[in-house]
Design an enzyme around this catalytic site. Structure first.
Site, PDB file in Angstrom:
ATOM      1  N   ASP A 165       1.433  -5.483  12.847  1.00 31.65           N
ATOM      2  CA  ASP A 165       0.303  -5.924  13.156  1.00 31.65           C
ATOM      3  C   ASP A 165      -0.588  -6.289  12.092  1.00 31.65           C
ATOM      4  O   ASP A 165      -1.611  -7.174  12.092  1.00 31.65           O
ATOM      5  CB  ASP A 165      -0.246  -4.531  14.128  1.00 31.65           C
ATOM      6  CG  ASP A 165       0.842  -4.203  14.887  1.00 31.65           C
ATOM      7  OD1 ASP A 165       0.714  -4.458  16.304  1.00 31.65           O
ATOM      8  OD2 ASP A 165       2.105  -3.533  14.409  1.00 31.65           O
ATOM      9  N   GLU A 178       0.925  -1.063   0.096  1.00 26.28           N
ATOM     10  CA  GLU A 178       0.036  -0.036  -0.121  1.00 26.28           C
ATOM     11  C   GLU A 178       0.808   1.157  -0.095  1.00 26.28           C
ATOM     12  O   GLU A 178       1.879   1.436   0.794  1.00 26.28           O
ATOM     13  CB  GLU A 178      -0.959  -0.026   1.263  1.00 26.28           C
ATOM     14  CG  GLU A 178      -1.833  -1.168   1.493  1.00 26.28           C
ATOM     15  CD  GLU A 178      -2.163  -1.528   2.542  1.00 26.28           C
ATOM     16  OE1 GLU A 178      -1.991  -0.585   3.676  1.00 26.28           O
ATOM     17  OE2 GLU A 178      -2.672  -2.570   2.922  1.00 26.28           O
ATOM     18  N   SER A 189      -5.423  -4.313   1.561  1.00 23.41           N
ATOM     19  CA  SER A 189      -6.166  -5.876   1.253  1.00 23.41           C
ATOM     20  C   SER A 189      -4.858  -6.776   1.622  1.00 23.41           C
ATOM     21  O   SER A 189      -4.336  -7.441   0.673  1.00 23.41           O
ATOM     22  CB  SER A 189      -6.290  -5.897  -0.296  1.00 23.41           C
ATOM     23  OG  SER A 189      -7.411  -6.831  -0.685  1.00 23.41           O
ATOM     24  N   GLU A 190      -4.570  -6.832   2.755  1.00 25.17           N
ATOM     25  CA  GLU A 190      -3.274  -7.633   3.413  1.00 25.17           C
ATOM     26  C   GLU A 190      -3.426  -8.925   2.845  1.00 25.17           C
ATOM     27  O   GLU A 190      -2.333  -9.416   2.475  1.00 25.17           O
ATOM     28  CB  GLU A 190      -3.253  -7.582   4.746  1.00 25.17           C
ATOM     29  CG  GLU A 190      -2.774  -6.147   5.214  1.00 25.17           C
ATOM     30  CD  GLU A 190      -4.176  -5.238   5.445  1.00 25.17           C
ATOM     31  OE1 GLU A 190      -5.162  -5.661   5.136  1.00 25.17           O
ATOM     32  OE2 GLU A 190      -3.669  -4.208   5.978  1.00 25.17           O
ATOM     33  N   PHE A 207       2.878  -2.145   9.048  1.00 25.84           N
ATOM     34  CA  PHE A 207       2.954  -2.433  10.201  1.00 25.84           C
ATOM     35  C   PHE A 207       3.027  -4.038  10.494  1.00 25.84           C
ATOM     36  O   PHE A 207       1.814  -4.630   9.951  1.00 25.84           O
ATOM     37  CB  PHE A 207       1.768  -1.951  11.290  1.00 25.84           C
ATOM     38  CG  PHE A 207       1.933  -0.246  11.286  1.00 25.84           C
ATOM     39  CD1 PHE A 207       2.973   0.265  12.417  1.00 25.84           C
ATOM     40  CD2 PHE A 207       1.670   0.400  10.373  1.00 25.84           C
ATOM     41  CE1 PHE A 207       3.067   1.651  12.551  1.00 25.84           C
ATOM     42  CE2 PHE A 207       1.618   1.925  10.361  1.00 25.84           C
ATOM     43  CZ  PHE A 207       2.559   2.531  11.430  1.00 25.84           C
ATOM     44  N   HIS A 236      -0.387  -1.052  16.804  1.00 26.40           N
ATOM     45  CA  HIS A 236       0.905  -0.501  16.122  1.00 26.40           C
ATOM     46  C   HIS A 236       2.179  -0.648  16.849  1.00 26.40           C
ATOM     47  O   HIS A 236       3.014  -0.068  16.517  1.00 26.40           O
ATOM     48  CB  HIS A 236       0.622   0.825  15.571  1.00 26.40           C
ATOM     49  CG  HIS A 236      -0.311   1.146  14.583  1.00 26.40           C
ATOM     50  ND1 HIS A 236      -1.857   0.697  15.054  1.00 26.40           N
ATOM     51  CD2 HIS A 236      -0.537   1.300  13.276  1.00 26.40           C
ATOM     52  CE1 HIS A 236      -2.559   1.246  13.931  1.00 26.40           C
ATOM     53  NE2 HIS A 236      -1.857   1.662  12.909  1.00 26.40           N
TER      54      HIS A 236
END
Lengths: 323, 332
Positions: A84, A29, A58-59, A82, A128
């Protein structure tokens, strides 16, 4: 030698690898704008939007699609923004990428670098701030690295891109601006530790930004008559047992320190291995430092409760010496 | 060759492929239930063979396929060797994954089959990525990704189909709709009108077809793949079929309305329907029976040969994990 910051070092390594190998591309991204921390600044201008691909938020698709593209012969560098957020793509990483080569009987490879910025970063709170490196070490099929200096971020990024295994690449958010001299001709093999300071009395084992803290603590200890050796593992899988064990055989004392939660952390693996393989050499109690098994809070005083500090390392080192 | 000859040949090839898939899975079920040679779960596609045969006859060997846990038919139709597949089901040496994957992880990279998948819907993002990789390489190969109706309720469906749309990738998504999500009727757990409408909402052209009509599946897929090969971008095929067995070969499927499966078998069997098509083209019952007998003989022999193959060497348990930090080199 060239002076670079931590973030410049991995960016320069990536740029050189993209110039040298047209199958290398980046996917994630906001990469065109450099991503969150400027890790990709200027790369889209140089290599174009196909090789520095801006994606939807859209991981699962970033991770899954990069894997599909790796299986047909490209070498993706995957940005998770991140660490996370990478949890949104856990199936893709753990069930798919890590297992494919074995499960398909050696037919496939997943040459990928999966970048996941980790660590405490002032008032970023519970979603985060995590360091989950021990999770990834637990997954057969993955290589796990945590560089802590500009030199290592330069040389290890290159090694990670060259590697035919999927590499989980964990950069600490607190040190993007850390400056250092970088020898661009230096190759670092993944799995080799760095002895950041030689010492005779106690072995401090760490990685990522806590390794930098250990170097500082060692300087302080030197003023108090304790000569500490600092080992920065740099890679957690594979990890350099030989260097750690040789050091403990020399010093007879061990402190392991990491930022992540102590319980079930990789420090436990280091301690267990040392006890199994060099327990006879230990001349004092072993100390293991990590975060309490709690969550990272927003308020600065609460966040600080999760930190391993220089003083904690100093105290632990002295305790191993009965001081 | 006249058009009529061509049509007859394709129709006969479709029948032959469906007969081979049916025979393979019948033998696999026998190996599981009668012989206790298949130790893990297998998910038969009996009754769904027209989707595999009709879709795959429009793809070349070097095109890419990703499939599901119910993927024996797709894999055979892509050109995989049934003996290597049966060995894999039995966990034997010489299986397409060396006996390390089993039925749910069959892959044959040599025929462009990049893996069945034990996780519903997980293949969708991976397939989109394979198409992405091919596009980056300037390849003219295309991708077909087959998943079930249950998969459209998972996140990777949205993420993978959107990805293909955004990057305009050369991929056909096939929703092989057998109407059951494991043991639940899919319509009872799906909001809105389903697969085709969801794909259209993401910018794809979607086509719905009777998935038990091999001729129709082959025809419509031919049109779609021509558009994809010409650079037309991703499309969705929603093929409606019916799962005649339980979720696994051991599932008696008591949750189904009584007689539903029997009614489907009697009135909507894709092989029976294709035999009727060929009879209409002038083939005799004897000629059609010969296709059936050949498939049966082939797969009976395949099971016998697979059963006579040894298990993999013990040290394979530590092989092919990773290059560095490999357990095969003592790193554990």
């Amino acid at each position: 030698m060239v002076k670079m910051t931590f973030v410049e070092a991995s960016r320069e390594a990536l740029r050189e690898m993209m110039q040298a190998d047209e199958t290398v591309w980046c996917v994630g991204e906001d990469l065109g704008r450099g991503s969150v921390f400027g890790q990709y600044l200027g790369l889209q201008d140089e290599f174009g939007p196909d090789r520095v691909a801006d994606t939807p938020i859209s991981e699962a698709a970033i991770m899954g699609a990069a894997f599909g593209a790796a299986m047909v012969g490209t070498r993706p560098v995957v940005e998770m923004r991140f660490s996370d957020f990478a949890l949104c793509a856990t199936d893709e990483l753990v069930n798919q990428i890590a297992k494919a080569r074995f499960m398909f009987g050696g037919q496939s490879r997943a040459p990928m670098v999966i970048r996941k910025p980790i660590g405490l970063w002032r008032s970023s709170a519970a979603q985060h701030s995590q360091s989950l490196e021990s999770w990834y070490v637990h997954i057969p099929g993955l290589v796990v690295v945590c560089p802590a200096t500009p030199q290592d971020n330069y040389s290890m990024m290159k090694a990670a891109i060259r590697c035919d295994d999927p590499v989980v690449y964990l950069e600490h958010k607190n040190i993007w601006g850390m400056e250092g001299e970088v020898d661009t001709s230096l190759d670092i093999e993944l799995g080799n530790a760095a002895v950041r300071r030689l010492g005779a009395d106690v072995t401090l084992v760490s990685w990522s930004d806590t390794a930098n803290l250990c170097v500082q603590a060692a300087e302080k200890l030197a003023g108090q008559g304790v000569d500490a050796e600092v080992i920065d593992l740099r890679s957690l899988w594979p990890w350099d047992k030989e260097t750690v064990i040789a050091s403990v055989r020399k010093t007879g004392r061990l402190v392991v320190a990491h930022e992540s939660v102590a319980v079930g952390g990789f420090g436990a693996e280091v301690v267990a291995t040392v006890v199994e393989q060099a327990g006879d050499a230990l001349r004092g109690p072993v100390r293991r430092l990590g975060a309490p098994r709690s969550l990272v809070a927003y308020a600065p005083n609460l966040e600080d409760k999760m930190r391993v500090t220089e003083q904690m390392i100093v105290t632990a080192a002295k305790e191993t010496m009965g001081k | 060759m006249t058009t009529a000859d061509h049509n007859t040949r394709r129709a006969r090839d479709l029948l032959a492929m469906m007969e081979r898939i049916r025979a393979f899975e019948e033998q696999a079920c026998l190996a599981a239930e009668r012989d206790k040679l298949v130790l893990g779960a297998i998910h038969p596609s009996i009754g769904q063979e027209a989707v595999a045969a009709g879709v795959m006859c429009n793809f070349n060997r070097d095109d890419i396929l990703l499939s599901t846990h119910r993927g024996h038919g797709h894999t055979l139709a892509k050109g995989a060797d049934p003996l290597a597949m049966m060995r894999e089901l039995l966990g034997r040496e010489g299986g397409c994954c060396g006996g390390k994957g089993g039925s749910m992880h069959i892959a044959d990279f040599g025929v462009g089959m990049l893996g069945a998948n034990g996780v519903v819907g997980a293949n969708i993002t991976i397939a989109a990525g394979a198409a992405h990789g091919l596009k980056l390489q300037g390849s003219d190969r295309i991708v077909v990704d087959i998943f079930g109706d249950g998969a459209i309720n998972r996140g990777p469906f949205l993420e993978g189909v959107n990805w293909a749309s955004v990057f305009d990738l050369p991929i056909l998504f096939v929703c092989e709709d057998n109407q059951y999500s494991a043991t639940t009727k899919t319509s009872s757990v799906t909001g809105g009108p389903g697969a085709a409408a969801r794909a259209e909402a993401l910018g794809l052209r979607a086509t719905t077809v009777d998935g038990n009509d091999a001729e129709a599946v082959a025809d419509v897929t031919a049109e779609i793949t021509a558009r994809i090969r010409a650079g037309g971008g991703p499309e969705m095929l929603h093929a409606i079929t019916y799962r005649r067995t339980g979720h696994t070969s051991f599932d008696p499927a008591g949750y189904r309305p009584e007689g539903e499966s029997e009614h489907e078998a009697k009135t909507n069997d894709p092989i029976t329907r294709q035999r009727a098509v060929l009879a209409g083209m002038g083939l005799s019952a004897d000629e059609l029976d010969a296709v059936h007998t050949a498939a049966q003989s082939e797969m009976v022999q395949v099971l016998a040969d697979a059963a006579a193959t040894p298990f993999p060497a013990d040290d394979m348990a530590l092989q092919d994990v990773q290059d560095i930090g490999s357990p095969a080199q003592g790193a554990y």
